[in-house]
Design a protein around this motif. Structure first.
Motif, PDB file in Angstrom:
ATOM      1  N   ASN A  34       0.725  -1.121  -0.007  1.00 45.54           N
ATOM      2  CA  ASN A  34       0.026   0.081  -0.144  1.00 45.54           C
ATOM      3  C   ASN A  34       0.848   1.195   0.005  1.00 45.54           C
ATOM      4  OD1 ASN A  34      -2.565   1.328  -0.070  1.00 45.54           O
ATOM      5  ND2 ASN A  34      -2.082   2.034   2.133  1.00 45.54           N
ATOM      6  N   PHE A  35       1.956   1.175   0.580  1.00 43.99           N
ATOM      7  CA  PHE A  35       2.812   2.301   0.852  1.00 43.99           C
ATOM      8  C   PHE A  35       3.402   2.641  -0.552  1.00 43.99           C
ATOM      9  CE2 PHE A  35       5.841  -1.129   1.482  1.00 43.99           C
ATOM     10  CZ  PHE A  35       6.971  -0.649   0.723  1.00 43.99           C
ATOM     11  N   GLN A  36       3.670   1.725  -1.503  1.00 40.60           N
ATOM     12  CA  GLN A  36       4.249   2.161  -2.655  1.00 40.60           C
ATOM     13  C   GLN A  36       3.568   2.679  -3.720  1.00 40.60           C
ATOM     14  OE1 GLN A  36       5.782  -1.556  -4.247  1.00 40.60           O
ATOM     15  NE2 GLN A  36       6.874  -2.251  -2.427  1.00 40.60           N
ATOM     16  N   LYS A  37       1.983   2.845  -3.507  1.00 41.29           N
ATOM     17  CA  LYS A  37       0.981   3.196  -4.475  1.00 41.29           C
ATOM     18  C   LYS A  37       0.997   4.808  -4.414  1.00 41.29           C
ATOM     19  CE  LYS A  37      -1.365  -1.355  -4.410  1.00 41.29           C
ATOM     20  NZ  LYS A  37      -2.238  -2.025  -4.048  1.00 41.29           N
ATOM     21  N   ASN A  38       2.030   5.639  -4.933  1.00 45.70           N
ATOM     22  CA  ASN A  38       1.666   6.900  -4.768  1.00 45.70           C
ATOM     23  C   ASN A  38       2.722   7.453  -5.877  1.00 45.70           C
ATOM     24  OD1 ASN A  38       4.412   6.372  -3.975  1.00 45.70           O
ATOM     25  ND2 ASN A  38       4.083   7.167  -1.933  1.00 45.70           N
ATOM     26  N   SER A  39       3.202   6.510  -6.707  1.00 39.16           N
ATOM     27  CA  SER A  39       4.214   7.185  -7.606  1.00 39.16           C
ATOM     28  C   SER A  39       3.986   6.531  -9.097  1.00 39.16           C
ATOM     29  CB  SER A  39       5.560   6.888  -7.466  1.00 39.16           C
ATOM     30  OG  SER A  39       5.870   5.430  -7.356  1.00 39.16           O
ATOM     31  N   LEU A  40       2.898   5.938  -9.364  1.00 40.44           N
ATOM     32  CA  LEU A  40       2.599   5.255 -10.700  1.00 40.44           C
ATOM     33  C   LEU A  40       2.122   6.687 -11.594  1.00 40.44           C
ATOM     34  CD1 LEU A  40       1.948   2.501 -11.744  1.00 40.44           C
ATOM     35  CD2 LEU A  40      -0.264   3.017 -11.790  1.00 40.44           C
ATOM     36  N   GLU A  41       2.540   6.346 -12.859  1.00 42.14           N
ATOM     37  CA  GLU A  41       2.466   7.501 -13.854  1.00 42.14           C
ATOM     38  C   GLU A  41       1.804   6.803 -15.103  1.00 42.14           C
ATOM     39  OE1 GLU A  41       3.401  10.655 -13.119  1.00 42.14           O
ATOM     40  OE2 GLU A  41       4.810  10.590 -11.583  1.00 42.14           O
ATOM     41  N   LYS A  71      -4.239   6.460  -5.739  1.00 41.69           N
ATOM     42  CA  LYS A  71      -2.761   7.230  -5.233  1.00 41.69           C
ATOM     43  C   LYS A  71      -1.731   7.230  -6.164  1.00 41.69           C
ATOM     44  CE  LYS A  71      -3.062   5.700  -0.389  1.00 41.69           C
ATOM     45  NZ  LYS A  71      -2.547   4.895   0.792  1.00 41.69           N
ATOM     46  N   SER A  72      -2.410   7.012  -7.528  1.00 38.14           N
ATOM     47  CA  SER A  72      -1.264   7.238  -8.791  1.00 38.14           C
ATOM     48  C   SER A  72      -1.323   8.913  -8.989  1.00 38.14           C
ATOM     49  CB  SER A  72      -1.951   6.514 -10.048  1.00 38.14           C
ATOM     50  OG  SER A  72      -2.172   5.059  -9.753  1.00 38.14           O
ATOM     51  N   ASN A  73      -0.318   9.121  -9.872  1.00 32.55           N
ATOM     52  CA  ASN A  73      -0.087  10.445 -10.226  1.00 32.55           C
ATOM     53  C   ASN A  73      -0.937  10.935 -11.479  1.00 32.55           C
ATOM     54  OD1 ASN A  73       1.604  11.110  -7.841  1.00 32.55           O
ATOM     55  ND2 ASN A  73       3.161  10.310  -9.042  1.00 32.55           N
ATOM     56  N   PHE A  74      -2.425  10.444 -11.394  1.00 32.84           N
ATOM     57  CA  PHE A  74      -3.355  10.937 -12.641  1.00 32.84           C
ATOM     58  C   PHE A  74      -4.772  10.763 -12.482  1.00 32.84           C
ATOM     59  CE2 PHE A  74      -1.570   6.616 -13.469  1.00 32.84           C
ATOM     60  CZ  PHE A  74      -2.607   5.805 -13.310  1.00 32.84           C
ATOM     61  N   THR A  75      -5.428  11.398 -12.737  1.00 27.63           N
ATOM     62  CA  THR A  75      -6.901  11.374 -12.625  1.00 27.63           C
ATOM     63  C   THR A  75      -7.500  10.280 -13.257  1.00 27.63           C
ATOM     64  OG1 THR A  75      -7.505  13.060 -14.098  1.00 27.63           O
ATOM     65  CG2 THR A  75      -6.980  13.766 -11.791  1.00 27.63           C
ATOM     66  N   GLU A 256       3.536  -6.649 -11.862  1.00 23.91           N
ATOM     67  CA  GLU A 256       3.134  -5.785 -11.127  1.00 23.91           C
ATOM     68  C   GLU A 256       3.960  -4.510 -11.452  1.00 23.91           C
ATOM     69  OE1 GLU A 256       3.647  -6.447  -6.887  1.00 23.91           O
ATOM     70  OE2 GLU A 256       2.743  -8.461  -7.072  1.00 23.91           O
ATOM     71  N   ILE A 257       3.407  -3.429 -11.140  1.00 24.39           N
ATOM     72  CA  ILE A 257       4.248  -2.186 -11.620  1.00 24.39           C
ATOM     73  C   ILE A 257       4.096  -1.249 -10.290  1.00 24.39           C
ATOM     74  CG2 ILE A 257       4.535  -0.033 -12.843  1.00 24.39           C
ATOM     75  CD1 ILE A 257       3.663  -1.627 -15.316  1.00 24.39           C
ATOM     76  N   LYS A 258       5.130  -0.966  -9.607  1.00 24.74           N
ATOM     77  CA  LYS A 258       4.866  -0.145  -8.406  1.00 24.74           C
ATOM     78  C   LYS A 258       3.838  -0.523  -7.314  1.00 24.74           C
ATOM     79  CE  LYS A 258       6.906   3.875 -10.852  1.00 24.74           C
ATOM     80  NZ  LYS A 258       6.943   5.125 -11.460  1.00 24.74           N
ATOM     81  N   GLY A 259       3.729  -1.747  -7.288  1.00 27.74           N
ATOM     82  CA  GLY A 259       2.720  -2.155  -6.223  1.00 27.74           C
ATOM     83  C   GLY A 259       1.154  -2.435  -6.816  1.00 27.74           C
ATOM     84  N   LEU A 260       1.125  -2.021  -8.267  1.00 25.31           N
ATOM     85  CA  LEU A 260      -0.123  -2.367  -8.868  1.00 25.31           C
ATOM     86  C   LEU A 260      -0.286  -3.519  -9.759  1.00 25.31           C
ATOM     87  CD1 LEU A 260      -2.987  -0.801  -9.318  1.00 25.31           C
ATOM     88  CD2 LEU A 260      -2.150  -0.149 -11.544  1.00 25.31           C
ATOM     89  N   GLN A 261      -1.162  -4.482  -9.313  1.00 19.74           N
ATOM     90  CA  GLN A 261      -1.355  -5.565 -10.000  1.00 19.74           C
ATOM     91  C   GLN A 261      -1.836  -5.523 -11.501  1.00 19.74           C
ATOM     92  OE1 GLN A 261      -3.179  -8.341  -7.187  1.00 19.74           O
ATOM     93  NE2 GLN A 261      -1.404  -9.425  -7.191  1.00 19.74           N
ATOM     94  N   LEU A 262      -1.220  -5.921 -12.554  1.00 28.72           N
ATOM     95  CA  LEU A 262      -2.066  -5.897 -13.950  1.00 28.72           C
ATOM     96  C   LEU A 262      -2.052  -6.980 -14.544  1.00 28.72           C
ATOM     97  CD1 LEU A 262       0.554  -3.241 -13.432  1.00 28.72           C
ATOM     98  CD2 LEU A 262      -1.042  -2.184 -15.499  1.00 28.72           C
TER      99      LEU A 262
END
Length: 302
Positions: A34-41, A71-75, A256-262
């Motif tokens: 959870n702490f990692q999910k703040n930098s996904l672009e 928590k990603s850096n986009f809307t 997984e990319i920056k804590g996000l499962q795809l």
């Protein structure tokens, strides 16, 4: 007989232990990452699409969890605009848009009934030019070249994922992909898997047990015209890893990319292979109990 019953009980216990362990694993995975999910672009999403060779002109069906993406850096709007641009004018973007509290809904409105399939789908539902299928159970929203083809017959479906549904029609589009953004791995969320029972319930006794009742509702289409649709309600408990294990790493791509499962899989592969597995008695269902003899095809009932 006692030996057979004992084996059946053992299988049921194993199924439920497996499901419980999977839930525990997911809980700790979310806590750890959870702490990692703040930098996904958006560039990370772009890299994922390029890696699996999704390109302009393709059709993309997206399952998403904004709880995992927020928590990603986009809307949500920026992600939609990015996906639409990536697919180009010849491409098609689609998502689920089923409403909540379906048992209480007597009138379904294309324009006004909100989607309960996640924030991204509700924002996309309101996006300019998006079309929506008339289907209380599993409505779909789509934008692009194949949008009309996907959604135009859903109000005629006898089951939500039969041959007139957007889900099954994805199998008719060569470059159609089903992608999961933050919804887990092992096909945990992949509605098109329900094409299996929708295709086989008339000929395979087991899948006939999945549909127990009919629901009817009124609808208002995009032109304000009123109509009525009835569909068979699906029941049963599923555990998707039972099916996911039959797909190779080349077919079902997970990362997984920056804590996000795809995940990503071509729709024709997912749907056609799952239907063939269903004919062989290999199913994601754990309830009703999938007794072997219930999968003997009865062609006379087609």
């Amino acid at each position: 007989m006692f030996k057979t019953l004992s084996k059946t009980i053992s299988k049921v216990v194993i199924y439920f232990i497996t499901i419980l362990s999977n839930k525990i694993h997911n809980f700790f995975w979310r806590s750890k990452n959870n702490f990692q999910k703040n930098s996904l672009e958006l560039i990370d999403i772009e890299s994922f699409l390029k890696r699996i060779n999704i390109k302009k002109g393709d059709t993309l069906f997206v399952h998403s969890s904004w709880e995992e993406l927020k928590k990603s850096n986009f809307t949500a709007k920026e992600l939609i605009e990015f996906l639409v641009k990536s697919l180009g004018q010849e491409g098609t973007l689609s998502m689920p848009a089923f409403p909540a509290n379906q048992s209480k809904i007597t009138e379904f409105s294309i324009k006004h009934t909100p989607s309960a399939a996640g924030l991204l789908t509700e924002i996309f539902r309101r996006y300019p030019g998006v079309k929506r299928s008339v289907n209380l159970n599993h409505s779909v929203v789509a934008l692009g070249k194949n949008a009309e083809f996907l959604i135009n017959e859903h109000h005629l479906s006898q089951t939500a994922c039969d041959e007139r549904s957007p889900y099954f029609k994805l199998s008719k589009i060569k470059n159609a992909w089903i992608v999961g953004l933050g919804v887990g791995h092992r096909l945990k969320v992949a509605t098109a898997l329900h094409c299996v029972e929708s295709q086989l319930w008339k000929t395979v006794p087991y899948f006939k047990k999945i549909f127990s009742e009919q629901k009817c509702y009124n609808y208002v289409d995009e032109n304000g015209l009123h109509g009525k649709h009835c569909y068979l309600v699906r029941r049963g408990a599923i555990y998707t890893p039972k099916i996911a294990k039959y797909f190779t790493e080349q077919e079902l791509i997970e990362c997984e990319i920056k804590g996000l499962q795809l995940y990503a899989i071509k729709a024709p592969i997912l749907i056609n292979k799952s239907v063939e597995l269903g004919k062989l008695g290999k199913t994601m269902y754990i309830w009703p109990l999938p007794f072997t003899w219930l999968f003997k095809e009865n062609k006379d009932s087609a």
